[in-house]
Design an enzyme around this catalytic site. Structure first.
Site, mmCIF file in Angstrom:
data_model
loop_
_atom_site.group_PDB
_atom_site.id
_atom_site.type_symbol
_atom_site.label_atom_id
_atom_site.label_comp_id
_atom_site.label_asym_id
_atom_site.label_seq_id
_atom_site.Cartn_x
_atom_site.Cartn_y
_atom_site.Cartn_z
ATOM 1 N N ASP A 578 19.181 41.477 -18.804
ATOM 2 C CA ASP A 578 20.408 40.689 -18.837
ATOM 3 C C ASP A 578 20.325 39.500 -19.784
ATOM 4 O O ASP A 578 19.261 38.974 -20.063
ATOM 5 C CB ASP A 578 20.772 40.201 -17.434
ATOM 6 C CG ASP A 578 19.681 39.325 -16.810
ATOM 7 O OD1 ASP A 578 18.499 39.700 -16.933
ATOM 8 O OD2 ASP A 578 19.999 38.290 -16.207
ATOM 9 N N GLU A 579 21.448 39.103 -20.301
ATOM 10 C CA GLU A 579 21.700 37.837 -20.980
ATOM 11 C C GLU A 579 20.813 37.579 -22.203
ATOM 12 O O GLU A 579 20.327 36.467 -22.411
ATOM 13 C CB GLU A 579 21.579 36.686 -19.974
ATOM 14 C CG GLU A 579 22.608 36.796 -18.861
ATOM 15 C CD GLU A 579 22.532 35.693 -17.832
ATOM 16 O OE1 GLU A 579 23.596 35.296 -17.323
ATOM 17 O OE2 GLU A 579 21.419 35.235 -17.512
#
Length: 915
Positions: A578-579
């Site tokens: 993620d991210e």
């Protein structure tokens, strides 16, 4: 949280943390407050002097770590930091989230809030040395210090410091100095502020004592508003509002036939008896295999006799052969018949027998000296194959004992996957043989500007490293076996390519010793980025390096060896994903210069070479590229499944991966279009695990109140009721039973696609604000049981996915009477029976604060969201307490304090005040 000016003096004194030193200031009448029109000393570079990052030219150290504070800021004072720290006291007072007139131009979307920092100096002599820094953790970026004598600098992550400017003349004896501050975004929870502020002078550090605590009010004045924006419609949970909500939602009912989680089918025998037992004896326990270890242990912890007068017989059968049980056939299914003569449990596999025993225990109130049962037949099967609970051990460490207690609870309430997040920017928590720096450096936080021996302080950790903040190889093997004996699988997560700073810095420390074999960053990279939690490029593993691939291969190989030694195959591995982005590329940072808006690794020579070698490599999709790379390594090691947070795999499809299965944690919010995001993923071939933050994140507050712990970026609260009412297979339905994060009604239409296939659901307990095991227990429990209920059982009030159907607060499609009856059964069972079981397992769960009101006649009426919870009250600011059992006269002019307590007095809620 009454207005602080109306709080009784004794309570106000306690809340504000006034000490003898504070009294001294009042006596001296001295102040260095900045009532003058102070000039803003905001940094010309909002990230501090350490940024932008200078390139690394050799293995002598990474610029963002070896020069993380900057040579110009190194302090040469020979004074000890404790000299100043012992005479300093910090106090933070919330200003305004809006209508404050501050310059918010450097904030994301122009959102900022004001706060006042008071530095109280209690020394008997003036202090004139200006060679000090005051460090603190701030989850919101500090944008301005509006005082001519101080300036601020961002270091890395949430670590920031203030230091004197040339105009600083020192602290006068017994004076206080007020610093008006401006932070990014907004603040409505007191736990936004982190403890353990410390003074640094050269190599010397010392924590400012009144911040060395988990009592927020020791250094944070009570917040008096819950409004985030002018249009914030959330209802603050005062004692009176909480009383009204409890009165609307909660009614104690008979739960003698109730089990958590609710079985698929339960039929009480017509004309059957209710009878008492002294304990149970189990015939056929050997059929459980290793699960008998877990079953016996749980019974013992719950105080149940295993040599009692009621015999429980176990048998393995083919449930599909019986017309009455054919529809529940499966590896975790069971059938149970309870009569006065004994109980029989049949299942196809040991897991089913184990669940049957847990359901038998679930019928009992083990707090009673006499156990009672009703004659009944239960045919049961799980709703979802995946019923998970995530524990973030990286941001803040959880003890091995806390993990074991959680596994016990998961087993008792039929959750079967523990998602253990071992790594993130702030820590690496599993020993990997051959990569010793991951734990010798990456598991510790201290004040080492070069980060050769530890990571820099984060999340209120303070400057002093803890030596044992990780699981040894032996610990993990023990946990694997322990979970296996309780029908729980551990899913290990090693987050990458982003949220990987602990790994990157650890391998930099190794590189400084001359070993680049596992180096995770390109020393020639000059890319400027800012991650979601304010780290630089050291937060993301460079996907273009052969050494990064070797690192993953080494980690996977060693973790697989641990599983093999435990006798528990590593079938599933969580990649994270993620991210992996530069947030400055977002639309909210339009005022920032273009040179800061760079794609991760866009200036990495290694990645430039990768582009030339491999035209398919896309610098804009590094998470996708790294997911496919890691997946190949997993497949080569015989690992059947990769799991990831959905944004790491968006833009790819299942057929691009080599493992048999690829699953995603879906974590979009409903109010930001989550139902459409889910529909988009439906045809990509991934198994979907519902992990929605606006319903299933347990690092969020339980209610709208500033004293509650947690983040709130996706929801202002996730109460037990809200988790219970979550409909995982019909997302749009939730718009009828809940509001968005600002307390406003939603209107959501189900997309015109086939209903996505949901493999399971999971609660998440991220730990940025959760620093202790007891804080973890309070945040996770009892919400975990609401996840267990929804993951095992589909309720009658849950509607099917129907394309084109719109839900909002007025549509009236959800059968509210059925939902209310179901919730009352659940919450009564929870409060009257299951909370005691949690306590027996050693889990110090959250005791909810009571609701209460005092009418015009001075009559106090109180209630709780959990039936069977004791309430006590005080009319003398907590000096004496009386038990509340029914409405009682307290006087119309009294200020009444209330709290909830457990029967043994060991656990209690926070105190609430009715003024």
């Amino acid at each position: 949280y009454a207005n602080i000016d109306k709080t009784p003096p004794a309570l106000r004194k306690r809340l504000l943390g006034k000490s003898a030193k504070s009294a001294k200031f009042a006596k001296n009448g001295k102040s260095a407050k900045s009532g003058k029109s102070a000039k803003s000393t905001k940094s010309s570079n909002i990230f501090g002097k350490a940024d932008p990052i200078t390139p690394i030219k050799d293995a002598s150290g990474l610029a963002s770590s070896s020069n993380i504070i900057g040579k110009a800021d190194l302090i040469t004072s020979i004074r000890d930091a404790s000299e100043l720290a012992s005479d300093l006291r910090v106090m933070l007072e919330m200003g305004k989230n809006f209508d404050h007139g501050a310059d918010c131009s450097m904030a994301d979307w122009g959102l900022c809030y004001t706060q006042t920092l008071t530095l109280e100096y209690s020394g008997d002599d003036d202090y004139s040395d200006d060679q000090f820094h005051i460090y603190f953790s701030s989850i919101h970026r500090l944008l301005q210090v509006n005082h001519p004598d101080f300036e601020h600098h961002h270091v890395v992550g949430d670590l920031t410091y203030i230091k004197p400017t040339a105009s600083f003349k020192g602290f006068g004896a017994g004076t206080s100095t007020e610093l008006p501050l401006v932070f990014e975004f907004w603040s409505v929870q007191e736990t936004d502020k982190m403890p353990r502020w410390f003074v640094a002078m050269g190599d010397s550090t010392a924590v400012i004592e009144n911040t060395n605590t988990e009592d927020m009010h020791s250094f944070v004045a009570p917040y008096t508003s819950t409004m985030k924006t002018p249009t914030d419609a959330n209802i603050p949970m005062t004692a009176e509002n909480r009383f009204a909500l409890n009165e609307e939602k909660v009614e104690e009912v008979d739960v003698s036939e109730r089990i958590i989680p609710t079985p698929y089918k339960i039929e009480v025998t017509q004309g059957g008896q209710t009878f008492g037992i002294s304990g149970i004896s189990i015939e056929g326990m050997a059929l459980l295999g290793d699960l008998q270890i877990g079953a016996k242990d749980l019974m013992e912890k719950l105080g149940m006799s295993s040599s009692g007068d009621h015999e429980v017989t176990l048998a393995l059968v083919d449930l599909s052969d019986n017309e009455l049980t054919a529809d529940i056939s499966g590896p975790e299914s069971y059938s149970m018949e309870i009569t006065t003569d004994g109980t029989s449990i049949t299942a196809e596999e040991p897991a089913g027998l184990f669940h049957g025993i847990m359901s038998f225990i679930g019928l009992l109130n083990v707090a009673d000296s006499e156990l009672s049962l009703k004659e009944m037949v239960i045919n049961d099967k799980p709703r979802f194959k995946y019923r998970g609970h995530q524990v973030d051990t990286a941001r803040n460490f959880r003890s091995k004992e806390a993990i074991m207690k959680t596994i016990d609870a998961m087993a008792l309430w039929k959750l079967n996957v523990m998602h253990l997040a071992f790594t993130n920017d702030e820590g690496w928590r599993l020993e990997i043989p051959g990569l010793e720096e991951l734990t010798s450096v990456g598991s510790k936080r201290c004040f080492d500007p070069n980060e050769d021996t530890c990571l820099l302080a984060q999340l209120g950790s303070g400057p002093d490293a803890d030596e044992k903040q990780y699981y040894t190889r032996e610990d993990y093997i023990e946990l694997l076996k322990y979970a296996e004996e309780r029908n729980v699988k551990i899913l290990p997560e090693f987050n990458m390519p982003a949220h990987a700073r602990a790994a990157v810095i650890s391998m930099e420390a190794r590189s400084k010793k001359g070993d680049d074999m596992y180096r995770l960053t390109d020393p020639e990279d000059e890319t400027h980025i800012l991650t979601i939690q304010f780290y630089d490029r050291t937060s993301i593993i460079n996907p273009c390096l052969d050494s990064s691939v070797r690192f993953v291969e080494k980690v996977v190989t060693e973790v697989k060896k641990m599983h093999d030694e435990a006798g528990v195959p590593l079938d599933s591995y969580h990649f994270g994903g993620d991210e992996a982005k530069n947030i400055l590329l977002g639309a909210g940072f339009s005022s920032y210069p273009d040179e800061l808006k760079e794609l991760p690794f866009s200036k990495s020579p290694a990645c430039q070479a990768k582009i030339l070698e491999d035209p398919s490599f896309d610098i804009e999709k590094i998470a996708n590229y790294w997911a496919i790379t890691v997946n190949k390594i997993l497949a080569e090691n015989g690992i059947k499944e990769m799991v990831a947070w959905e944004d790491g795999l968006r833009g790819t499809t299942k057929d691009q991966y080599e493992t048999d299965s690829v699953a995603i944690n879906f974590w979009e919010t409903l109010f930001w279009g989550g139902v459409n995001g889910l529909a988009d993923l439906a045809d990509d071939g991934f198994d979907i695990i519902m992990s929605n933050p606006d319903y299933l994140y347990f690092d969020f507050p339980y209610e709208v109140n500033p004293e509650e712990r947690g983040y709130y970026w996706a929801a202002r609260f996730n109460s037990v009721y809200k988790v219970f009412t979550f409909a995982p297979e019909n997302l749009a339905q939730n718009a009828e039973t809940s509001t968005d994060r600002d307390g406003n009604e939603m209107s959501v239409t189900t997309p015109e696609v086939t209903a996505p296939s949901i493999r399971g659901m999971q609660g998440q307990t991220w730990s940025e604000t959760i620093r202790t095991d007891d804080q973890y227990y309070e945040m996770a429990f009892p919400r975990v049981l609401a996840v267990a209920e929804r993951a095992w059982h589909r309720a009658s009030w849950e509607l099917d996915w129907s394309s084109g159907v719109t839900y909002n607060a007025t549509t009236g499609l959800v059968p509210k009477d059925e939902l209310a009856a179901d919730y009352n059964g659940f919450v009564t069972k929870l409060g009257c029976h299951e909370m005691f079981k949690m306590k027996q397992l050693g889990i110090n769960y959250r005791v909810p604060p009571p609701g209460g009101k005092v009418d015009g006649s001075g009559i106090l009426t109180a209630n709780s969201e959990l039936p069977c919870t004791a309430i006590v009250y005080s009319t003398d600011a907590g000096n004496t307490w009386s038990e509340y059992s029914e409405p009682v006269g307290v006087g119309a002019d009294k200020v009444v304090s209330l709290k909830s307590v457990t029967s043994d007095g060991a656990l209690m809620s926070r105190v609430v005040v009715i003024n």
